[in-house]
Write a protein that holds these residues in place. Structure first.
Motif, PDB file in Angstrom:
ATOM      1  N   ALA A  46      33.334  -5.957   9.353  1.00  0.00           N
ATOM      2  CA  ALA A  46      32.933  -7.345   9.619  1.00  0.00           C
ATOM      3  C   ALA A  46      33.944  -8.061  10.503  1.00  0.00           C
ATOM      4  N   THR A  47      35.227  -7.877  10.216  1.00  0.00           N
ATOM      5  CA  THR A  47      36.244  -8.555  11.027  1.00  0.00           C
ATOM      6  C   THR A  47      36.293  -7.998  12.442  1.00  0.00           C
ATOM      7  N   ARG A  48      36.057  -6.693  12.578  1.00  0.00           N
ATOM      8  CA  ARG A  48      36.016  -6.095  13.925  1.00  0.00           C
ATOM      9  C   ARG A  48      34.836  -6.662  14.720  1.00  0.00           C
ATOM     10  N   ILE A  49      33.686  -6.749  14.056  1.00  0.00           N
ATOM     11  CA  ILE A  49      32.496  -7.271  14.727  1.00  0.00           C
ATOM     12  C   ILE A  49      32.706  -8.725  15.138  1.00  0.00           C
ATOM     13  N   ILE A  60      34.890  -8.991  18.208  1.00  0.00           N
ATOM     14  CA  ILE A  60      34.181  -8.565  19.417  1.00  0.00           C
ATOM     15  C   ILE A  60      33.178  -9.625  19.860  1.00  0.00           C
ATOM     16  N   MET A  61      32.458 -10.201  18.898  1.00  0.00           N
ATOM     17  CA  MET A  61      31.443 -11.198  19.243  1.00  0.00           C
ATOM     18  C   MET A  61      32.063 -12.434  19.891  1.00  0.00           C
ATOM     19  N   VAL A  62      33.164 -12.911  19.330  1.00  0.00           N
ATOM     20  CA  VAL A  62      33.828 -14.075  19.922  1.00  0.00           C
ATOM     21  C   VAL A  62      34.334 -13.725  21.323  1.00  0.00           C
ATOM     22  N   GLY A  81      31.237 -18.592  17.218  1.00  0.00           N
ATOM     23  CA  GLY A  81      32.140 -18.438  16.087  1.00  0.00           C
ATOM     24  C   GLY A  81      31.637 -18.848  14.726  1.00  0.00           C
ATOM     25  N   VAL A  82      30.378 -19.284  14.618  1.00  0.00           N
ATOM     26  CA  VAL A  82      29.840 -19.685  13.320  1.00  0.00           C
ATOM     27  C   VAL A  82      28.348 -19.364  13.297  1.00  0.00           C
ATOM     28  N   GLY A 103      25.619 -17.027  18.397  1.00  0.00           N
ATOM     29  CA  GLY A 103      25.295 -18.304  18.995  1.00  0.00           C
ATOM     30  C   GLY A 103      26.101 -18.612  20.238  1.00  0.00           C
ATOM     31  N   VAL A 104      25.516 -19.428  21.091  1.00  0.00           N
ATOM     32  CA  VAL A 104      26.186 -19.941  22.297  1.00  0.00           C
ATOM     33  C   VAL A 104      25.939 -21.439  22.368  1.00  0.00           C
TER      34      VAL A 104
END
Length: 396
Positions: free
Chosen positions: A173-176, A179-181, A187-188, A251-252
């Motif tokens: 989860a923390t890796r994902i 990467i997403m950020v 971020g939420v 989200g963006v």
């Protein structure tokens, strides 16, 4: 600094007033308190209240931070206040009936507001705001398309590269999240359901994805702890033969997409599991084909559910008595918006609406199979913006 365009804010206010005129012809004033709706109408997420009179200029009264609201927002009338007392000095007496977000405003806030702005009756404005927010503009859809592109890249391309035997759900989860950020995620993951906390979504190995949870969705997860039933377990480690289930939001600039991707780690899953998964994919595609203007969500739900074999309905959309009564949901500033592909939703679909479709089925000792993607309503049916991979990506 990115600002919501003035014409966008103006269009939203005009649409809201038109919606109120149709649904509540005698309305005089609506007051908005929640930060998401404040952002929708003003382009900034500050603490305060937006007063929307029927026949006068709307005013955004800001307690904190007035300076930031001025920096961020193109809304025409923003005024500072330290408390409701300040705003009350400049306002005439309110009408007898005031429209508020009754699903959101807590009793204590309501009482403080009414102390300085006396009125006789409160009515809900939640449904009207939801109806306006349900139809996205080209500006909003462009942000969702960006989110969908990130979603596709991360779940279809990046995740298979980071799955390693022995890693925990929490580690994945923390890796994902990182990467997403890095790829542009804001971020939420925001939900409208009352008192619902989410970091990313459900990141699960095997049976974790069918573990009971308060979350109103077909899947589940162990989470970190009973006090924090979110993200993923530190103790559940990835093993060969596991089904990996990832159901997360992206989200963006405030606007979300929703996507679920599954993976077969180490070895293939049994044929009957794979067949069940692809049946869910077929159901998703069938629903998507009906996402056209003037279609009725309740009719789509009934049509699809009536076509599913009785045997397949066992543990469909959730294990046992935890099955949810929908096949998809609107999405935008919240991941869970209206309308919903479910009974009771009888207003016709419109172009500009967006839905996350998520047919899934739990399998004892294996986990949750199925799929979820975000689609836009078009005259040719739903157009997917989160990728078209059917799932069960092999990672051997």
């Amino acid at each position: 600094m990115k600002k919501v365009p003035f014409n966008e804010l103006q269009k939203r206010m005009d649409c809201f007033r038109a919606q109120m005129k149709v649904s509540n012809p005698d309305w005089k004033i609506a007051v908005v308190f929640s930060k998401i709706n404040l952002y929708y109408f003003t382009g900034t997420m500050q603490e305060g209240m937006l007063m929307i009179p029927r026949n006068d200029e709307a005013v955004f009264w800001v307690r904190r931070s007035y300076e930031r609201a001025q920096d961020e927002s193109l809304f025409p009338t923003i005024k500072p206040m330290q408390s409701f007392r300040d705003a009350a000095q400049y306002m005439r007496k309110l009408p007898d009936t005031v429209y508020l977000e009754t699903e959101i405003v807590p009793l204590a806030l309501y009482q403080r507001f009414q102390k300085y702005f006396p009125f006789q009756e409160v009515k809900s404005v939640d449904r009207q705001i939801s109806a306006v927010r349900a139809v996205k503009s080209a500006y909003e859809l462009s942000l969702m398309e960006q989110a969908g592109s990130i979603h596709k890249k991360v779940l279809e391309d990046r995740v298979p590269e980071i799955l390693v035997e022995g890693m925990s759900e929490a580690e994945l989860a923390t890796r994902i999240f990182s990467i997403m950020v890095e790829e542009g995620h804001h971020g939420v993951a925001r939900f409208g359901m009352f008192d619902t906390e989410i970091v990313l979504g459900h990141i699960c190995f095997g049976e974790s994805s069918i573990y009971p949870t308060y979350f109103n969705g077909p899947g589940g997860n162990y989470g970190m702890h009973p006090a924090v039933p979110l993200l993923g377990s530190r103790e559940r480690k990835l093993r060969k033969g596991d089904l990996v289930f990832i159901d997360i939001g992206c989200g963006v600039d405030g606007y979300h997409t929703d996507k679920t991707m599954t993976y077969m780690f180490g070895t293939p899953l049994p044929k009957e599991v794979v067949d069940t998964h692809y049946k869910c994919v077929e159901i998703q595609n069938s629903i998507a084909g009906m996402l056209k203007p003037d279609e009725i969500p309740a009719h789509i739900y009934k049509t699809v559910m009536n076509e599913i074999d009785t045997d397949f309905l066992k543990n469909f959309m959730g294990m046992g008595n935890r099955a949810v009564k929908f096949l998809g949901h609107g999405i935008g500033l919240f991941i869970d918006e209206q309308p919903v592909i479910a009974e009771g939703f009888i207003q016709p679909l419109q172009e500009g609406m967006a839905f996350a479709l998520e047919p899934k089925k739990g399998i004892e000792s294996i986990g949750m199979v199925g799929v979820e993607n975000t689609f836009l309503v078009t005259r040719d049916g739903g157009r997917c913006i989160t990728g078209d991979h059917p799932g069960l990506i092999p990672v051997y």
